[in-house]
Write an enzyme that holds these catalytic residues in place. Structure first.
Site, short mmCIF file in Angstrom:
data_model
loop_
_atom_site.label_atom_id
_atom_site.label_comp_id
_atom_site.label_asym_id
_atom_site.label_seq_id
_atom_site.Cartn_x
_atom_site.Cartn_y
_atom_site.Cartn_z
N LYS A 192 5.27 53.62 -59.32
CA LYS A 192 5.13 54.56 -58.08
C LYS A 192 4.07 53.55 -57.25
O LYS A 192 3.05 53.39 -57.52
CB LYS A 192 4.38 55.87 -58.21
N GLU A 268 -7.89 51.31 -63.49
CA GLU A 268 -8.72 50.10 -62.77
C GLU A 268 -9.05 50.72 -61.67
O GLU A 268 -8.34 51.10 -60.44
CB GLU A 268 -7.45 48.98 -62.64
N CYS A 302 -11.11 45.63 -54.59
CA CYS A 302 -12.09 46.27 -55.46
C CYS A 302 -13.02 45.42 -55.73
O CYS A 302 -14.31 45.78 -56.26
CB CYS A 302 -11.26 46.87 -56.67
N GLU A 399 -18.25 52.46 -51.58
CA GLU A 399 -17.36 51.10 -51.32
C GLU A 399 -17.13 51.06 -50.08
O GLU A 399 -16.53 52.16 -49.29
CB GLU A 399 -15.91 51.37 -52.19
#
Ligand code: NAD
Length: 496
Positions: A192, A268, A302, A399
């Site tokens: 997906k 992850e 990331c 983040e």
């Protein structure tokens, strides 16, 4: 559009490219429409224009994809490793042959400058080559029990059908980093891709089909509603593994869902990387590393350096040099020559970055460059350096996922370590120093899965990528990557 590639002029017309890119679901070796006929739009974030309309999978489609993966599993797991390896190598070759198409599509749907998209094609393709090689190195173990009465034959078997969920920021590499090892190990998959960037994945899947992947081994279900696809698949006991790359919040939710059938998981997740500069660092190299660690993907990575922690005696000079380098970047459409910083992925992302910078400013941060969105079309935020920034500003805890570098200072090594580890994340970290003893001592104490020592780019298909703490579980790439798709089994038999 004309692209000059190593002296060869290649013409790619974005319109033609999009017309030849599949926009349906891929189930059991065929391109098919959604069972509900529903679709969703894909936008170019540099212009805000809709560039394609893609079929949106429903829960029924997801189950059809799992039916296909499940039916194909036995035969695929019994192919020779050489056969799986050859298909992956052929896929690698096709990615090279279609590199300009893949790079252009990526820039169109995700916004990064074409040079960076080309870099991702190289990086993403390498997972196919690496795992085509790893397929032939699946080993086992032969031993006897300590009493000498039993022989053990230990082997690594494919886990079975896998559900792979990928984010929008690396539309090719996040897929190949999962599909490569899954196929090498002998697993079938349902992918997906992210709603915001499905086109690169769909183009790549067509290359996999051309490479000879048998029907049912790879299936793709883009959808405007992630949970309507993930819930029925993860509820189904035929699924054996889920591998997710995305935010920590969604990852936690999926971990809970995975507990129902005790699925194997690889997670992850997000990061909040510290970038530590000591007083003995080569400052020009540190700035060069900072630009790579911060600005790859416009900061939407990331692995992006999120918190700059710089020794107080060099902070002023480092900040000035970094602001000069950031100020030299040219924001624009990634397809335009000369663009070195593309747009953010969507309006929501732009608003989030702006809110983080505004919060830091309110708490007393000084803006050395940027500090606001760029006016006009698209979702652009100016490359920004903030110095000094109080450590209670949100930019240090969250983040950022944008082109913003907040800088704070330290005076002692232990203080730097405390600041660096003061986060629930633990994905990547960066350290610039010329003192070898300190470099190793500090790197070993950093709570992160990966540390870049005097280097701003960490990712490589041959290295075990992954995080500690709330940055995730498991590793992708390196020798560890294929183990995520294998389970250890043994056969015991009498020695006599
Ligand atoms: P996201 O978590 O919003 O989405 C990731 C994927 O999960 C997408 O395909 C999305 O459609 C899907 N998803 C969302 N909700 C879901 C649900 N309820 N059920 C099933 N699937 C669902 O993340 P994003 O915004 O696409 O990506 C950015 C995040 O990904 C950042 O936090 C970044 O750090 C992280 N990331 C991590 C790595 C890594 O290797 N650790 C690599 C790239 C990105």
């Amino acid at each position: 559009m004309t692209i000059n590639l190593k002296g060869v002029v290649v013409s790619i017309d974005p319109k033609n490219l999009i017309e030849e890119t599949p926009t349906q679901l891929f189930i059991n070796g065929k391109w098919v429409n959604s069972s509900s006929s529903e679709t969703f739009d894909v936008e170019n974030p540099a212009t805000g224009e809709v560039i394609a309309t893609v079929a949106s999978a429903t829960g029924d489609d997801a189950i059809k994809a799992l039916d296909a993966a499940s039916d194909a599993q036995y035969e695929w797991s019994h192919t020779s490793s050489r056969e799986r390896s050859s298909i992956l190598k052929k896929a690698f070759d096709l990615v090279q042959e279609n590199s300009e198409e893949l790079a252009t599509l990526m820039t169109l749907e995700m916004g990064k400058p074409l040079a960076e998209s080309r870099g991702e094609v190289t990086y993403g393709g390498e997972f196919l080559r690496w795992f085509s090689e790893e397929a032939n190195r699946i080993g086992g173990q032969y031993s006897t029990s300590p009493e000498g009465t039993l022989r053990f034959l230990v082997s690594r078997r494919p886990v079975g059908p896998c559900f792979l969920i990928t984010p929008w920021n690396f539309p090719l590499a996040m897929g190949t980093r999962k599909i490569g090892p899954a196929l090498a190990a002998g697993c079938t998959v349902v992918l997906k891709p992210a709603r915001l960037t499905p086109l690169t994945s769909l183009y790549f899947i067509e290359l996999l089909r051309q490479a000879g992947v048998p029907d049912g081994v790879v299936n793709v279900v883009p959808s405007k509603s992630a949970s309507s696809v993930s819930e029925p698949i993860m509820d189904d006991s035929r699924l054996r593994k889920m591998s997710f790359t995305g935010s920590t919040g969604v990852g936690k939710h999926l971990l809970e869902a995975a507990s129902k059938n005790v699925l194997r998981t690889s997670m992850e997740l997000g990061g909040n990387a510290p970038f530590v500069v000591f007083d003995d660092a080569d400052l020009d190299k540190a700035v060069e590393g900072a630009m790579a660690a911060k600005m790859r993907n416009m900061g939407e990575a990331c692995t992006a350096a999120n918190r700059f922690i710089v020794h107080e005696s060099v902070a002023e000079e480092f900040s000035k040099k970094l602001a000069e380098a950031m100020g030299d970047l040219t924001c624009g459409n990634g397809l335009d020559e000369g663009t070195t910083c593309g747009p953010l992925i969507e309006k929501k992302a732009l608003d989030n970055v702006a809110a983080l910078v505004d919060d830091a400013k309110e708490k007393g941060a000084k803006v050395l460059c940027g500090g606001e969105p760029l006016e006009g079309k698209g979702y652009f935020y100016k490359p920004t350096v903030l110095y000094p920034v109080p450590t209670d500003a949100r930019v240090f805890g969250e983040e950022i996922f944008g082109p913003v570098a907040p800088i704070t200072t330290f005076s002692t090594e232990s203080q730097a370590l405390e600041l660096a580890n003061d986060t629930e994340y633990g994905l990547s970290s960066y350290l610039f120093t010329t003192n070898v003893q300190r470099a190793l001592r500090f790197s070993e104490d950093l709570e992160a899965g990966m540390a870049g020592l005097n280097v701003g780019v960490l990712s490589n298909a041959a290295a075990p990528f992954g995080g500690v703490k709330q940055s995730g579980l498991g590793r992708e790439g390196g020798n560890a990557g294929i183990e995520e798709y294998q389970e250890v089994r043994y056969i015991a038999m009498p020695t006599e």
